[in-house]
Enzyme design. Structure first.
Site, PDB file in Angstrom:
ATOM      1  N   ASP A  91       0.669  -1.352  -0.030  1.00  0.00           N
ATOM      2  CA  ASP A  91       0.087   0.070   0.139  1.00  0.00           C
ATOM      3  C   ASP A  91       0.788   1.092   0.044  1.00  0.00           C
ATOM      4  O   ASP A  91       0.600   2.143  -0.598  1.00  0.00           O
ATOM      5  CB  ASP A  91      -1.177   0.026   1.249  1.00  0.00           C
ATOM      6  CG  ASP A  91      -2.191  -0.783   0.985  1.00  0.00           C
ATOM      7  OD1 ASP A  91      -2.358  -1.678  -0.174  1.00  0.00           O
ATOM      8  OD2 ASP A  91      -3.175  -0.321   1.726  1.00  0.00           O
TER       9      ASP A  91
ATOM     10  N   ASN B  28      -5.088  -1.955  -4.832  1.00  0.00           N
ATOM     11  CA  ASN B  28      -6.293  -2.465  -3.918  1.00  0.00           C
ATOM     12  C   ASN B  28      -5.927  -1.575  -2.811  1.00  0.00           C
ATOM     13  O   ASN B  28      -6.557  -1.624  -1.581  1.00  0.00           O
ATOM     14  CB  ASN B  28      -6.047  -3.760  -3.531  1.00  0.00           C
ATOM     15  CG  ASN B  28      -7.346  -4.224  -3.012  1.00  0.00           C
ATOM     16  OD1 ASN B  28      -8.473  -3.748  -3.469  1.00  0.00           O
ATOM     17  ND2 ASN B  28      -7.241  -5.280  -2.265  1.00  0.00           N
TER      18      ASN B  28
ATOM     19  N   ASP C  70     -10.211  -1.773  11.884  1.00  0.00           N
ATOM     20  CA  ASP C  70      -9.301  -2.959  11.344  1.00  0.00           C
ATOM     21  C   ASP C  70      -8.869  -3.934  12.274  1.00  0.00           C
ATOM     22  O   ASP C  70      -8.234  -4.985  11.990  1.00  0.00           O
ATOM     23  CB  ASP C  70      -7.657  -2.192  11.015  1.00  0.00           C
ATOM     24  CG  ASP C  70      -8.027  -1.396   9.901  1.00  0.00           C
ATOM     25  OD1 ASP C  70      -8.917  -1.537   8.805  1.00  0.00           O
ATOM     26  OD2 ASP C  70      -7.114  -0.413   9.516  1.00  0.00           O
TER      27      ASP C  70
ATOM     28  N   GLU D  63     -11.670  -3.805   1.678  1.00  0.00           N
ATOM     29  CA  GLU D  63     -11.042  -4.853   0.529  1.00  0.00           C
ATOM     30  C   GLU D  63     -11.989  -5.904   0.404  1.00  0.00           C
ATOM     31  O   GLU D  63     -11.970  -6.502  -0.786  1.00  0.00           O
ATOM     32  CB  GLU D  63      -9.579  -5.372   1.026  1.00  0.00           C
ATOM     33  CG  GLU D  63      -8.520  -4.258   1.042  1.00  0.00           C
ATOM     34  CD  GLU D  63      -8.620  -3.442   2.256  1.00  0.00           C
ATOM     35  OE1 GLU D  63      -7.377  -2.787   2.397  1.00  0.00           O
ATOM     36  OE2 GLU D  63      -9.553  -3.446   2.905  1.00  0.00           O
TER      37      GLU D  63
ATOM     38  N   HIS E 221      -5.914  -8.707   3.364  1.00  0.00           N
ATOM     39  CA  HIS E 221      -4.893  -9.051   3.909  1.00  0.00           C
ATOM     40  C   HIS E 221      -5.329  -9.282   5.630  1.00  0.00           C
ATOM     41  O   HIS E 221      -4.866 -10.229   6.237  1.00  0.00           O
ATOM     42  CB  HIS E 221      -4.206  -7.822   4.252  1.00  0.00           C
ATOM     43  CG  HIS E 221      -4.601  -6.464   4.222  1.00  0.00           C
ATOM     44  ND1 HIS E 221      -4.093  -5.724   5.146  1.00  0.00           N
ATOM     45  CD2 HIS E 221      -5.697  -5.951   3.889  1.00  0.00           C
ATOM     46  CE1 HIS E 221      -4.549  -4.489   5.304  1.00  0.00           C
ATOM     47  NE2 HIS E 221      -5.681  -4.750   4.309  1.00  0.00           N
ATOM     48  N   ARG E 222      -6.310  -8.469   6.035  1.00  0.00           N
ATOM     49  CA  ARG E 222      -6.779  -8.824   7.347  1.00  0.00           C
ATOM     50  C   ARG E 222      -7.547  -9.985   7.726  1.00  0.00           C
ATOM     51  O   ARG E 222      -7.351 -10.572   8.830  1.00  0.00           O
ATOM     52  CB  ARG E 222      -7.740  -7.557   7.726  1.00  0.00           C
ATOM     53  CG  ARG E 222      -6.662  -6.138   7.570  1.00  0.00           C
ATOM     54  CD  ARG E 222      -6.912  -5.108   8.459  1.00  0.00           C
ATOM     55  NE  ARG E 222      -6.254  -4.061   8.427  1.00  0.00           N
ATOM     56  CZ  ARG E 222      -4.942  -3.856   8.972  1.00  0.00           C
ATOM     57  NH1 ARG E 222      -4.444  -4.551   9.618  1.00  0.00           N
ATOM     58  NH2 ARG E 222      -4.285  -2.735   8.700  1.00  0.00           N
TER      59      ARG E 222
ATOM     60  N   LYS F 165       0.026  -6.495   1.561  1.00  0.00           N
ATOM     61  CA  LYS F 165      -0.475  -5.173   1.506  1.00  0.00           C
ATOM     62  C   LYS F 165      -0.247  -4.233   2.660  1.00  0.00           C
ATOM     63  O   LYS F 165      -0.107  -3.201   2.487  1.00  0.00           O
ATOM     64  CB  LYS F 165      -1.908  -5.461   1.378  1.00  0.00           C
ATOM     65  CG  LYS F 165      -2.604  -4.104   1.321  1.00  0.00           C
ATOM     66  CD  LYS F 165      -4.203  -4.467   1.242  1.00  0.00           C
ATOM     67  CE  LYS F 165      -5.377  -2.975   1.418  1.00  0.00           C
ATOM     68  NZ  LYS F 165      -5.057  -2.274   0.263  1.00  0.00           N
TER      69      LYS F 165
END
Length: 422
Positions: free
Chosen positions: A48, A91, A311, A339, A382-383, A408
């Site tokens: 990112d 992204n 997040d 995302e 990613h998370r 990311k």
């Protein structure tokens, strides 16, 4: 990536939090707009933030990456773009949104686009706001969604913006506003999503010299007579990424100490620690550099508002899946615009492992249920990958596909876990 064939218990770990993604993005952009040279120390090096750096270079800003530093030659609010340009932000929603308003300082049209998923993430409220401050916005495919072409001038003035989908719409205007032709008054009709990220935006702006007056989250007045000045800027550790380490202690039992964290940080995801404390974990801070989470007893379910900690919602869901009583997490409706649709995808994936989950309009409830192993496809989020990896340590037998998607935000994630996943 096979997390572990069997359950992990009673850990005793010392981990290091990576640099903050949110602070790195904002420092890069403020440094690019500043007068003079900015050196960002200990920036996050991830997909990112590299996208933001590449975009700034395409706009004509000199950016040099050198070991643990990024050196930026600021443009003093005048983007030196020589012809129209297209920025592909892949992204990275943060990159695309924060650079959208900055594009009005370029003097030539700027097209902002991204991945297929990015083109499904709404940006209409920001476009509407930009039109009221001098911008011209043209959607190239679907109205209200990237790709979009931005042109015109940043005139400033009074602008009302709906931040219920994302506070980044507001941050985008705030960060560029010191270079508007007039002072800028940003009005918020309602409390924005992830409001704590606005505090981060304003903190970075102030560190670079901007003058902003605010009334809570109702309005912000930005002075256009005081721009940014280049400086040395140190990036603090990231609580979003550290949440996975904290959750290991909660899910597996035992103790995890995480270094490179500021206990008094403005990061909203620091509230994750309050949730763990309420569930029965102990949380202690050591000076100004580390936080320790320990669990020795059972985990209790809670009802908790995570509207300013978006997040870490998925991470808390993983802890909740190991608790003795139900947990309800509220304030999360905006997570469907991330995302992935993080509310429904998390629920579906937990159910695939034997979990019992109910989803509401603005909440998710996780009930106690026997869990088993399985394969998790994070859908390039990613998370999702990192949170289910933590759950895999508690259940055993979980395989994460597309494991590289963590690059990311946290390229060193799997390496950090090597002691406990092998």
């Amino acid at each position: 990536m096979i997390v572990r064939p069997d359950r992990t218990e009673n850990v005793d770990l010392v981990m290091t939090a990576p640099p903050s993604k949110s602070y790195t993005h904002r420092a890069l952009i403020c440094g690019a707009l500043a007068s003079g040279t900015t050196t960002i120390i200990n920036p996050l090096e991830a997909e990112d933030t590299r996208l933001t750096i590449t975009a700034l270079r395409m706009l004509g800003i000199p950016v040099d990456v050198n070991n643990d530093r990024v050196i930026i030659g600021g443009c003093d609010g005048r983007i030196p773009l020589e012809s129209p340009v297209t920025l592909d932000l892949d992204n990275s929603g943060t990159s695309l949104r924060l650079l959208t308003t900055l594009s009005l300082l370029a003097g030539h049209p700027v097209t902002l686009t991204g991945s297929a998923r990015m083109q499904e993430r709404p940006i209409g409220p920001l476009a509407t706001a930009l039109r009221s401050v001098g911008g011209t916005v043209r959607f190239l495919k679907n109205p209200g969604f990237p790709p979009l072409e931005v042109s015109g001038r940043l005139r400033g003035g009074r602008v009302e913006i709906d931040g219920s989908m994302s506070s980044q719409f507001i941050s985008s205007i705030l960060i560029a506003a010191p270079y508007a032709e007039n002072g800028t008054m940003v009005i918020l009709p309602a409390l924005p999503a992830s409001a704590s990220y606005l505090d981060i935006t304003l903190e970075v702006m102030a560190e670079f010299g901007a003058r902003v007056i605010r009334n809570e989250y109702e309005w912000f007045a930005v002075d256009n007579r005081q721009g940014y000045t280049g400086r040395n800027y140190m990036i603090e550790g990231d609580y979003s990424s550290a949440s996975y380490f904290f959750a290991i202690a909660a899910v597996c039992g035992g103790r995890v100490r995480v270094e490179n964290l500021a206990p008094a940080s403005l990061q909203g995801d620091r509230r994750f620690l309050d949730a763990l404390r309420a569930m029965g974990c102990s949380v202690t801070c050591s000076g100004s550099i580390s936080v320790t989470v320990e669990r020795t007893g059972e985990l209790n379910g809670i009802t908790f508002d995570m509207s300013s900690s978006p997040d870490t919602v998925q991470t808390l869901c993983m802890v909740a899946a190991m608790a003795e009583t139900p947990t309800t997490i509220t304030g999360i409706s905006h997570l469907k615009f991330k995302e992935s649709d993080r509310i429904n995808s998390t629920a579906d994936l937990l159910r695939s492992l034997g979990g019992k989950v109910e989803v509401g309009e603005d909440s998710i409830t996780v009930f106690p249920s026997p869990l088993h192993g399985g394969t998790i496809d994070p859908a390039n989020d990613h998370r999702t990958a990192m949170s289910f990896a933590v759950l895999g340590l508690g259940t055993g037998g979980i395989t994460i596909t597309d494991a590289a998607c963590v690059n990311k935000s946290f390229p060193g994630f799997w390496e950090s876990l090597k002691e406990v996943i092998r």
